[in-house]
Design a protein around this motif. Structure first.
Motif, PDB file in Angstrom:
ATOM      1  N   THR A  15       0.821  -1.204   0.000  1.00 18.13           N
ATOM      2  CA  THR A  15       0.000   0.000   0.000  1.00 18.13           C
ATOM      3  C   THR A  15       0.853   1.252   0.000  1.00 18.13           C
ATOM      4  OG1 THR A  15      -1.748  -1.165   1.187  1.00 18.13           O
ATOM      5  CG2 THR A  15      -1.783   1.246   1.267  1.00 18.13           C
ATOM      6  N   ILE A  16       1.872   1.266   0.833  1.00 18.65           N
ATOM      7  CA  ILE A  16       2.746   2.443   0.886  1.00 18.65           C
ATOM      8  C   ILE A  16       3.415   2.641  -0.471  1.00 18.65           C
ATOM      9  CG2 ILE A  16       4.816   3.448   1.929  1.00 18.65           C
ATOM     10  CD1 ILE A  16       4.001   1.798   4.506  1.00 18.65           C
ATOM     11  N   TYR A  17       3.848   1.546  -1.086  1.00 23.49           N
ATOM     12  CA  TYR A  17       4.458   1.679  -2.415  1.00 23.49           C
ATOM     13  C   TYR A  17       3.488   2.299  -3.409  1.00 23.49           C
ATOM     14  CZ  TYR A  17       6.583   0.641  -6.869  1.00 23.49           C
ATOM     15  OH  TYR A  17       7.105   0.759  -8.125  1.00 23.49           O
ATOM     16  N   MET A  18       2.260   1.770  -3.423  1.00 19.62           N
ATOM     17  CA  MET A  18       1.241   2.265  -4.358  1.00 19.62           C
ATOM     18  C   MET A  18       0.963   3.750  -4.139  1.00 19.62           C
ATOM     19  SD  MET A  18       0.236  -0.394  -6.187  1.00 19.62           S
ATOM     20  CE  MET A  18      -0.371  -2.087  -6.183  1.00 19.62           C
ATOM     21  N   LEU A  19       0.985   4.186  -2.895  1.00 18.08           N
ATOM     22  CA  LEU A  19       0.646   5.574  -2.572  1.00 18.08           C
ATOM     23  C   LEU A  19       1.851   6.504  -2.718  1.00 18.08           C
ATOM     24  CD1 LEU A  19      -1.586   5.001   0.582  1.00 18.08           C
ATOM     25  CD2 LEU A  19      -2.334   5.536  -1.746  1.00 18.08           C
ATOM     26  N   THR A  20       2.993   5.951  -3.077  1.00 20.34           N
ATOM     27  CA  THR A  20       4.208   6.748  -3.155  1.00 20.34           C
ATOM     28  C   THR A  20       4.426   7.303  -4.557  1.00 20.34           C
ATOM     29  OG1 THR A  20       5.176   5.343  -1.449  1.00 20.34           O
ATOM     30  CG2 THR A  20       6.681   6.768  -2.589  1.00 20.34           C
ATOM     31  N   ALA A  21       3.492   6.969  -5.488  1.00 21.97           N
ATOM     32  CA  ALA A  21       3.638   7.408  -6.875  1.00 21.97           C
ATOM     33  C   ALA A  21       4.013   8.889  -6.964  1.00 21.97           C
ATOM     34  CB  ALA A  21       2.358   7.131  -7.654  1.00 21.97           C
ATOM     35  N   ASP A  22       3.203   9.762  -6.356  1.00 20.36           N
ATOM     36  CA  ASP A  22       3.465  11.198  -6.480  1.00 20.36           C
ATOM     37  C   ASP A  22       4.102  11.802  -5.217  1.00 20.36           C
ATOM     38  OD1 ASP A  22       1.080  10.241  -5.590  1.00 20.36           O
ATOM     39  OD2 ASP A  22      -0.174  11.655  -6.697  1.00 20.36           O
ATOM     40  N   HIS A  23       3.669  11.336  -4.045  1.00 16.38           N
ATOM     41  CA  HIS A  23       4.196  11.905  -2.812  1.00 16.38           C
ATOM     42  C   HIS A  23       5.544  11.278  -2.478  1.00 16.38           C
ATOM     43  CE1 HIS A  23      -0.133  11.920  -2.827  1.00 16.38           C
ATOM     44  NE2 HIS A  23      -0.143  12.900  -1.978  1.00 16.38           N
ATOM     45  N   THR A  24       6.397  12.088  -1.903  1.00 20.42           N
ATOM     46  CA  THR A  24       7.623  11.529  -1.359  1.00 20.42           C
ATOM     47  C   THR A  24       7.285  10.723  -0.107  1.00 20.42           C
ATOM     48  OG1 THR A  24       8.322  13.800  -1.717  1.00 20.42           O
ATOM     49  CG2 THR A  24      10.035  12.161  -1.287  1.00 20.42           C
ATOM     50  N   ARG A  25       6.564  11.355   0.805  1.00 16.07           N
ATOM     51  CA  ARG A  25       6.164  10.667   2.023  1.00 16.07           C
ATOM     52  C   ARG A  25       4.649  10.509   2.022  1.00 16.07           C
ATOM     53  NH1 ARG A  25      10.652  10.667   4.930  1.00 16.07           N
ATOM     54  NH2 ARG A  25       9.664   9.652   6.696  1.00 16.07           N
ATOM     55  N   VAL A  26       4.193   9.371   2.575  1.00 19.93           N
ATOM     56  CA  VAL A  26       2.763   9.079   2.603  1.00 19.93           C
ATOM     57  C   VAL A  26       2.209   9.373   3.986  1.00 19.93           C
ATOM     58  CG1 VAL A  26       1.027   7.310   2.234  1.00 19.93           C
ATOM     59  CG2 VAL A  26       3.181   7.228   0.967  1.00 19.93           C
ATOM     60  N   VAL A  63       5.460   8.612   6.123  1.00 21.40           N
ATOM     61  CA  VAL A  63       6.302   7.441   6.055  1.00 21.40           C
ATOM     62  C   VAL A  63       6.786   7.267   4.617  1.00 21.40           C
ATOM     63  CG1 VAL A  63       4.397   5.850   5.573  1.00 21.40           C
ATOM     64  CG2 VAL A  63       6.369   5.023   6.836  1.00 21.40           C
ATOM     65  N   ALA A  64       7.960   6.703   4.456  1.00 24.89           N
ATOM     66  CA  ALA A  64       8.490   6.376   3.121  1.00 24.89           C
ATOM     67  C   ALA A  64       9.161   5.018   3.203  1.00 24.89           C
ATOM     68  CB  ALA A  64       9.488   7.444   2.677  1.00 24.89           C
ATOM     69  N   LEU A  65       9.178   4.312   2.088  1.00 23.48           N
ATOM     70  CA  LEU A  65       9.828   3.008   2.054  1.00 23.48           C
ATOM     71  C   LEU A  65      11.340   3.166   2.053  1.00 23.48           C
ATOM     72  CD1 LEU A  65       7.660   1.154  -0.618  1.00 23.48           C
ATOM     73  CD2 LEU A  65       7.596   0.854   1.859  1.00 23.48           C
ATOM     74  N   THR A  66      12.023   2.271   2.722  1.00 19.73           N
ATOM     75  CA  THR A  66      13.476   2.162   2.555  1.00 19.73           C
ATOM     76  C   THR A  66      13.721   1.307   1.314  1.00 19.73           C
ATOM     77  OG1 THR A  66      13.599   0.124   3.802  1.00 19.73           O
ATOM     78  CG2 THR A  66      13.821   2.173   5.045  1.00 19.73           C
ATOM     79  N   GLU A  67      14.981   1.127   0.974  1.00 22.88           N
ATOM     80  CA  GLU A  67      15.288   0.317  -0.198  1.00 22.88           C
ATOM     81  C   GLU A  67      14.778  -1.109  -0.008  1.00 22.88           C
ATOM     82  OE1 GLU A  67      15.553   0.004  -3.546  1.00 22.88           O
ATOM     83  OE2 GLU A  67      15.847   2.078  -2.955  1.00 22.88           O
ATOM     84  N   SER A  68      14.954  -1.676   1.191  1.00 22.54           N
ATOM     85  CA  SER A  68      14.515  -3.066   1.377  1.00 22.54           C
ATOM     86  C   SER A  68      12.994  -3.141   1.474  1.00 22.54           C
ATOM     87  CB  SER A  68      15.200  -3.705   2.586  1.00 22.54           C
ATOM     88  OG  SER A  68      14.762  -3.102   3.779  1.00 22.54           O
ATOM     89  N   ALA A  72      10.609  -5.436  -0.998  1.00 25.16           N
ATOM     90  CA  ALA A  72       9.563  -6.339  -0.516  1.00 25.16           C
ATOM     91  C   ALA A  72       8.231  -6.000  -1.176  1.00 25.16           C
ATOM     92  CB  ALA A  72       9.451  -6.260   1.001  1.00 25.16           C
ATOM     93  N   ALA A  73       7.941  -4.698  -1.304  1.00 25.72           N
ATOM     94  CA  ALA A  73       6.689  -4.278  -1.942  1.00 25.72           C
ATOM     95  C   ALA A  73       6.666  -4.728  -3.398  1.00 25.72           C
ATOM     96  CB  ALA A  73       6.541  -2.759  -1.850  1.00 25.72           C
ATOM     97  N   LEU A  74       7.770  -4.540  -4.091  1.00 22.69           N
ATOM     98  CA  LEU A  74       7.821  -4.913  -5.504  1.00 22.69           C
ATOM     99  C   LEU A  74       7.686  -6.421  -5.675  1.00 22.69           C
ATOM    100  CD1 LEU A  74      10.492  -2.445  -6.859  1.00 22.69           C
ATOM    101  CD2 LEU A  74       8.133  -2.682  -7.676  1.00 22.69           C
TER     102      LEU A  74
END
Lengths: 220, 220
Positions: A15-26, A63-68, A72-74
């Motif tokens: 979900t966080i990945y999907m919502l990160t399209a435009d925003h840097t932080r969700v 919140v933002a995803l880290t590389e790991s 995991a999201a991908l």
DNA sequence: GGTTAATTTTAGAGATGTCTAAATTCGTAG
DNA sequence: CTACGAATTTAGACATCTCTAAAATTAACC
């Protein structure tokens, strides 16, 4: 890699990945809305994800995803879209029905299952809605972004992607024979709808803007 | 069918069904052993299942499935064995590898998924190990029960079922080309092994009794 | 029949992930 | 620059399923 993720953690990361399209932080609230969960639940789950270094959480600032976390999201998205493709291609599901089934199964298939359906499908780059399927390495093919409504009136295009988030729209399109890869001609543009001719049969279809908005094409 | 079952409840019901082959009532401890769980955990789960009228529990005297508990168990077993068959037939899994994958997925596939793989497989009656697949109505085809070791020495048989509970044995057999439906001749019986000739190639194989014990056949 | 050993259940606690209600923080509008 | 409203977090509770340790029951042996 490293950590074992629960079903819930995977859902949050996706979900966080999907919502990160435009925003840097969700913002927390958007995650809560998307997952149909209370904001307080999001905060506590985010804490756990931050403990595992899957997200970067700055209190009160989203919140933002880290590389790991992104990896995991991908991986979940790869599972989801490969499953959708497999359900559609190999099991004959309608493209409106693949999402629900894939959403349940994506958490439970093994890497072996993933590899086998991927190679059986010829390592596809796009799912039945035209969404890009990440590779095992996490690389995403380009997302078709040219909106049908932005194409000037007399033009021939190939349908490349359909917004899959609204089941109604998918049913509308599939009952009218519109599929990914279909060639069509934009015949007429009005203020509230578009008229297209679908290639093989020259069938004429009037699409309300609410639908046309969700279709993405390549010009030919 | 009334109640919504959790993943755990389904596992317990399936286990109780499996252990009910010879016993009328299953003791708590055997369930605990099978599920790798403490006896106390079994007691508390059984209470919940009894509240849902899925099992009949008489304190200190074991547990038995009710009719609806049996139905739920058979539905899980149908999912499991259809998945095993599908993984083996459509995705090319070795029969030693299908169990683990099916055990995870069986809880999450929909009735639509079940129906589609069943009809794609031609509504099979047996899974890759020769175990009977319950119909949607819960009816089980007959289980092949004639043990290879009980066949007198010069005899031709068809291999119908293999005990699937020991992965090692499955690997042993599959590496030697032994499959369900294969015809073979029992050439020699010694006290600790059996020698068979596998039909298509006349390949001679010596099977330790520990293995032969797990093979079930029809005489030809 | 009474004692004992094994099985089973009860009691209470921990982990996970959710909730509600209350407190905190942020940003902005006045 | 302060105070208000919205967003977020904290605190505490609940449900699920597990565990350990202790109590209860059974069955069997003498």
């Amino acid at each position: 890699m490293g950590v074992n993720l629960t079903h819930s953690m995977q859902d949050y990361l996706k979900t966080i990945y999907m919502l990160t399209a435009d925003h840097t932080r969700v913002p927390t609230t958007r995650i809560a809305q998307t997952l149909n969960v209370q904001p307080a639940s999001v905060t506590s789950m985010i804490k756990k994800l931050a403990d595992c270094h899957l997200v970067d959480h700055q209190s009160y600032h989203g919140v933002a995803l880290t590389e790991s976390g992104r990896s995991a999201a991908l991986e979940m998205i790869r599972h989801h879209r490969l499953l959708e493709t497999y359900l559609s291609t190999a099991l004959g599901y309608d493209w409106a029905d693949v999402h629900e089934e894939a959403d349940r199964l994506e958490h439970y298939i093994s890497e072996e299952f993933e590899d086998r359906i991927a190679s059986l499908l010829g390592n596809p780059l796009y799912d039945p809605h035209g969404d890009p399927i990440p590779g095992r390495d996490g690389v995403l093919p380009p997302t078709p972004r040219l909106c049908l409504l932005d194409v000037p009136a007399p033009a021939t295009v190939v349908i490349r992607r359909v917004d899959s988030s609204q089941r109604d729209a998918l049913v509308f399109l599939s009952t009218r024979g519109i599929t990914i890869g279909a060639t069509c001609t934009v015949v007429q543009k009005a203020s509230s709808y578009v008229v297209i001719d679908l290639a093989p049969t020259s069938k004429t279809i009037r699409l309300p803007n609410a639908i046309g908005q969700r279709i993405f094409v390549d010009r030919v």
